[in-house]
Structures are given as structure tokens and as C-alpha cells.
Write a protein that holds these residues in place. Structure first.
Motif, PDB file in Angstrom:
ATOM      1  N   THR A   1       0.831  -1.195   0.000  1.00 18.08           N
ATOM      2  CA  THR A   1       0.000   0.000   0.000  1.00 18.08           C
ATOM      3  C   THR A   1       0.869   1.249   0.000  1.00 18.08           C
ATOM      4  OG1 THR A   1      -1.870  -1.065   1.105  1.00 18.08           O
ATOM      5  CG2 THR A   1      -1.691   1.336   1.330  1.00 18.08           C
ATOM      6  N   ALA A   2       0.664   2.102  -0.999  1.00 13.12           N
ATOM      7  CA  ALA A   2       1.504   3.292  -1.154  1.00 13.12           C
ATOM      8  C   ALA A   2       0.987   4.111  -2.333  1.00 13.12           C
ATOM      9  CB  ALA A   2       2.955   2.891  -1.404  1.00 13.12           C
ATOM     10  N   VAL A   3       1.516   5.303  -2.437  1.00 13.40           N
ATOM     11  CA  VAL A   3       1.363   6.069  -3.667  1.00 13.40           C
ATOM     12  C   VAL A   3       2.546   5.705  -4.556  1.00 13.40           C
ATOM     13  CG1 VAL A   3       1.221   8.348  -4.723  1.00 13.40           C
ATOM     14  CG2 VAL A   3       0.164   7.939  -2.487  1.00 13.40           C
ATOM     15  N   TYR A   4       2.254   5.307  -5.781  1.00 14.87           N
ATOM     16  CA  TYR A   4       3.288   4.872  -6.713  1.00 14.87           C
ATOM     17  C   TYR A   4       3.564   5.976  -7.727  1.00 14.87           C
ATOM     18  CZ  TYR A   4       3.216   0.144  -4.884  1.00 14.87           C
ATOM     19  OH  TYR A   4       3.341  -0.961  -4.065  1.00 14.87           O
ATOM     20  N   TYR A   5       4.850   6.260  -7.902  1.00 14.58           N
ATOM     21  CA  TYR A   5       5.286   7.324  -8.788  1.00 14.58           C
ATOM     22  C   TYR A   5       6.122   6.776  -9.934  1.00 14.58           C
ATOM     23  CZ  TYR A   5       3.996  10.463  -4.972  1.00 14.58           C
ATOM     24  OH  TYR A   5       3.316  11.145  -4.001  1.00 14.58           O
ATOM     25  N   CYS A   6       5.834   7.283 -11.104  1.00 20.51           N
ATOM     26  CA  CYS A   6       6.644   7.015 -12.283  1.00 20.51           C
ATOM     27  C   CYS A   6       7.711   8.100 -12.379  1.00 20.51           C
ATOM     28  CB  CYS A   6       5.717   7.048 -13.496  1.00 20.51           C
ATOM     29  SG  CYS A   6       6.509   6.961 -15.087  1.00 20.51           S
ATOM     30  N   ALA A   7       8.903   7.723 -12.811  1.00 15.97           N
ATOM     31  CA  ALA A   7       9.995   8.685 -12.922  1.00 15.97           C
ATOM     32  C   ALA A   7      10.808   8.413 -14.179  1.00 15.97           C
ATOM     33  CB  ALA A   7      10.883   8.618 -11.684  1.00 15.97           C
ATOM     34  N   ALA A   8      11.393   9.488 -14.723  1.00 13.76           N
ATOM     35  CA  ALA A   8      12.196   9.381 -15.935  1.00 13.76           C
ATOM     36  C   ALA A   8      13.558  10.029 -15.715  1.00 13.76           C
ATOM     37  CB  ALA A   8      11.479  10.063 -17.099  1.00 13.76           C
ATOM     38  N   ARG A   9      14.585   9.412 -16.259  1.00 18.28           N
ATOM     39  CA  ARG A   9      15.917  10.006 -16.184  1.00 18.28           C
ATOM     40  C   ARG A   9      16.482  10.111 -17.583  1.00 18.28           C
ATOM     41  NH1 ARG A   9      20.751   6.309 -15.088  1.00 18.28           N
ATOM     42  NH2 ARG A   9      21.513   8.129 -13.976  1.00 18.28           N
ATOM     43  N   THR A  10      17.198  11.212 -17.818  1.00 15.14           N
ATOM     44  CA  THR A  10      17.689  11.497 -19.162  1.00 15.14           C
ATOM     45  C   THR A  10      18.733  10.483 -19.614  1.00 15.14           C
ATOM     46  OG1 THR A  10      19.243  13.067 -18.200  1.00 15.14           O
ATOM     47  CG2 THR A  10      17.179  13.954 -19.047  1.00 15.14           C
ATOM     48  N   GLN A  11      19.478   9.931 -18.672  1.00 13.42           N
ATOM     49  CA  GLN A  11      20.408   8.880 -19.047  1.00 13.42           C
ATOM     50  C   GLN A  11      19.641   7.581 -19.229  1.00 13.42           C
ATOM     51  OE1 GLN A  11      24.210   8.583 -17.097  1.00 13.42           O
ATOM     52  NE2 GLN A  11      23.909  10.552 -16.094  1.00 13.42           N
ATOM     53  N   GLY A  12      20.079   6.790 -20.183  1.00  9.17           N
ATOM     54  CA  GLY A  12      19.312   5.591 -20.517  1.00  9.17           C
ATOM     55  C   GLY A  12      19.560   4.393 -19.638  1.00  9.17           C
ATOM     56  N   ALA A  13      20.551   4.481 -18.764  1.00 12.19           N
ATOM     57  CA  ALA A  13      20.893   3.339 -17.915  1.00 12.19           C
ATOM     58  C   ALA A  13      20.015   3.319 -16.666  1.00 12.19           C
ATOM     59  CB  ALA A  13      22.357   3.407 -17.512  1.00 12.19           C
ATOM     60  N   ILE A  14      19.817   2.148 -16.127  1.00 17.53           N
ATOM     61  CA  ILE A  14      18.974   2.007 -14.941  1.00 17.53           C
ATOM     62  C   ILE A  14      19.603   2.706 -13.742  1.00 17.53           C
ATOM     63  CG2 ILE A  14      17.931  -0.150 -15.703  1.00 17.53           C
ATOM     64  CD1 ILE A  14      19.873  -1.625 -13.801  1.00 17.53           C
ATOM     65  N   ALA A  15      18.763   3.066 -12.789  1.00 15.75           N
ATOM     66  CA  ALA A  15      19.231   3.719 -11.572  1.00 15.75           C
ATOM     67  C   ALA A  15      18.228   3.471 -10.464  1.00 15.75           C
ATOM     68  CB  ALA A  15      19.406   5.219 -11.798  1.00 15.75           C
ATOM     69  N   THR A  16      18.725   3.453  -9.242  1.00 17.95           N
ATOM     70  CA  THR A  16      17.859   3.157  -8.105  1.00 17.95           C
ATOM     71  C   THR A  16      17.675   4.327  -7.148  1.00 17.95           C
ATOM     72  OG1 THR A  16      19.698   2.303  -6.797  1.00 17.95           O
ATOM     73  CG2 THR A  16      18.529   0.724  -8.195  1.00 17.95           C
ATOM     74  N   ARG A  17      18.429   5.388  -7.333  1.00 16.71           N
ATOM     75  CA  ARG A  17      18.323   6.532  -6.429  1.00 16.71           C
ATOM     76  C   ARG A  17      17.339   7.555  -6.971  1.00 16.71           C
ATOM     77  NH1 ARG A  17      24.206   8.801  -5.766  1.00 16.71           N
ATOM     78  NH2 ARG A  17      23.865   9.009  -8.014  1.00 16.71           N
ATOM     79  N   ARG A  18      16.539   8.115  -6.112  1.00 12.28           N
ATOM     80  CA  ARG A  18      15.554   9.096  -6.554  1.00 12.28           C
ATOM     81  C   ARG A  18      16.218  10.311  -7.182  1.00 12.28           C
ATOM     82  NH1 ARG A  18      12.537  11.473  -1.285  1.00 12.28           N
ATOM     83  NH2 ARG A  18      11.886  12.977  -2.850  1.00 12.28           N
ATOM     84  N   LEU A  19      17.412  10.674  -6.699  1.00 15.10           N
ATOM     85  CA  LEU A  19      18.057  11.866  -7.244  1.00 15.10           C
ATOM     86  C   LEU A  19      18.570  11.654  -8.662  1.00 15.10           C
ATOM     87  CD1 LEU A  19      21.388  11.394  -7.067  1.00 15.10           C
ATOM     88  CD2 LEU A  19      20.960  11.726  -4.652  1.00 15.10           C
ATOM     89  N   ASP A  20      18.584  10.427  -9.125  1.00 10.85           N
ATOM     90  CA  ASP A  20      19.018  10.144 -10.490  1.00 10.85           C
ATOM     91  C   ASP A  20      17.927  10.434 -11.519  1.00 10.85           C
ATOM     92  OD1 ASP A  20      20.885   7.297  -9.332  1.00 10.85           O
ATOM     93  OD2 ASP A  20      21.638   9.262  -9.936  1.00 10.85           O
ATOM     94  N   TYR A  21      16.722  10.715 -11.055  1.00  6.15           N
ATOM     95  CA  TYR A  21      15.584  10.929 -11.939  1.00  6.15           C
ATOM     96  C   TYR A  21      15.202  12.400 -11.964  1.00  6.15           C
ATOM     97  CZ  TYR A  21      15.171   5.891 -12.089  1.00  6.15           C
ATOM     98  OH  TYR A  21      15.421   4.554 -12.292  1.00  6.15           O
ATOM     99  N   GLU A  22      15.060  12.926 -13.161  1.00  4.24           N
ATOM    100  CA  GLU A  22      14.776  14.351 -13.317  1.00  4.24           C
ATOM    101  C   GLU A  22      13.286  14.669 -13.343  1.00  4.24           C
ATOM    102  OE1 GLU A  22      18.832  13.636 -15.107  1.00  4.24           O
ATOM    103  OE2 GLU A  22      16.874  12.679 -15.277  1.00  4.24           O
ATOM    104  N   TYR A  23      12.476  13.725 -13.778  1.00  2.32           N
ATOM    105  CA  TYR A  23      11.058  14.000 -13.966  1.00  2.32           C
ATOM    106  C   TYR A  23      10.211  12.982 -13.210  1.00  2.32           C
ATOM    107  CZ  TYR A  23      13.062  16.725 -17.749  1.00  2.32           C
ATOM    108  OH  TYR A  23      13.812  17.615 -18.471  1.00  2.32           O
ATOM    109  N   TRP A  24       9.106  13.495 -12.674  1.00  2.78           N
ATOM    110  CA  TRP A  24       8.242  12.667 -11.840  1.00  2.78           C
ATOM    111  C   TRP A  24       6.775  12.895 -12.196  1.00  2.78           C
ATOM    112  CZ3 TRP A  24      10.131   9.318  -8.087  1.00  2.78           C
ATOM    113  CH2 TRP A  24      11.504   9.411  -7.848  1.00  2.78           C
ATOM    114  N   GLY A  25       6.006  11.825 -12.064  1.00  5.25           N
ATOM    115  CA  GLY A  25       4.563  11.963 -12.194  1.00  5.25           C
ATOM    116  C   GLY A  25       3.934  12.392 -10.880  1.00  5.25           C
ATOM    117  N   GLN A  26       2.622  12.505 -10.904  1.00  9.58           N
ATOM    118  CA  GLN A  26       1.884  12.942  -9.716  1.00  9.58           C
ATOM    119  C   GLN A  26       1.547  11.793  -8.772  1.00  9.58           C
ATOM    120  OE1 GLN A  26       1.165  16.247  -8.898  1.00  9.58           O
ATOM    121  NE2 GLN A  26       2.686  16.449 -10.502  1.00  9.58           N
TER     122      GLN A  26
END
Length: 124
Positions: free
Chosen positions: A91-116
Motif C-alpha cells: 500500500t503506497a502512492v506509486y510514482y513514475c519517474a524518468a531520467r535522461t540517461q538511458g541506464a537504470i538507476a535506483t536513487r531518486r536523485l538520479d531521476y529528473e522527472y516525476w509523475g503525480q
């Protein structure tokens, strides 16, 4: 303007399934890695899963491994999260995120864009 719009959340009983989707616009989607994070009540935002630009590489948090599957459709600029065997701890609010680099990442700061975000509630 980059937009990420999540959908598919809702209320489900323990053991059930949900499929979340994230529609992206305003970016060259096929070159971005994507991720899903979640925020449970009273907790910090935590990593759930990520997928690289092509969809060939994925990575999951231990808590969801074997139950959740991330996928993407670059032609439709969509990323999906199939969630099976859900339990109340999901149970949680789930957020989609996008990062300009194409490689996978696990840290939130690696993602530049976020959904609501979209709410997922699992009842016991």
C-alpha cells in the motif's frame, strides 16, 4: 514540457493484482530510463523498479522481486508495472519517474522527472 501521468491504481485484496501505467510526453522517451518509486504512509520514498532505455535491462527492489514486472512500449511512450501477489505492505502512492540517461538507476536523485502518483491500497 515533460509530463508523466500514472494510471491504474486502486483498491485490491491481498493476493490480487494491479497493472499501473505511465504515459510520457514531451521527451524523447526511447532514450530515457524509467523507474517506479513508492511512498507508503509515514515512510520515505523508496525505489521499486527500473528499466533501461531499450527495455533489455531491469532491476527490482528485493521486496517486490518475483512479484512485480516492469515493461515499456517505446512506440507508445508508456511504461507499465504489473503487480501480482499484492500484500498490505505494498500500500503506497506509486510514482513514475524518468531520467535522461538511458541506464537504470535506483536513487531518486538520479531521476529528473516525476509523475503525480497513483494510489494503491491493498486490503487484508
Amino acid at each position: 514540457q515533460v509530463q508523466l501521468v500514472e494510471s491504474g491504481g486502486g483498491l485490491v485484496q491481498a493476493g490480487g493484482s494491479l497493472r499501473l501505467s505511465c504515459a510520457a510526453s514531451g521527451l524523447t522517451f526511447s532514450s530515457y530510463a524509467m523507474g517506479w518509486f513508492r511512498v507508503a504512509p509515514g515512510k520515505e520514498r523508496e525505489f521499486v523498479t527500473t528499466i533501461n532505455w531499450s527495455g533489455a535491462i531491469t532491476y527490482y527492489a528485493d521486496s517486490v522481486k518475483g512479484r512485480f514486472t516492469i515493461s515499456r512500449d517505446n512506440a507508445k511512450q508508456m511504461v507499465h508495472l504489473q503487480m501480482n501477489s499484492l500484500n498490505p505492505e505494498d500500500t503506497a502512492v506509486y510514482y513514475c519517474a524518468a531520467r535522461t540517461q538511458g541506464a537504470i538507476a535506483t536513487r531518486r536523485l538520479d531521476y529528473e522527472y516525476w509523475g503525480q502518483g497513483t494510489q494503491v491500497t491493498v486490503s487484508s
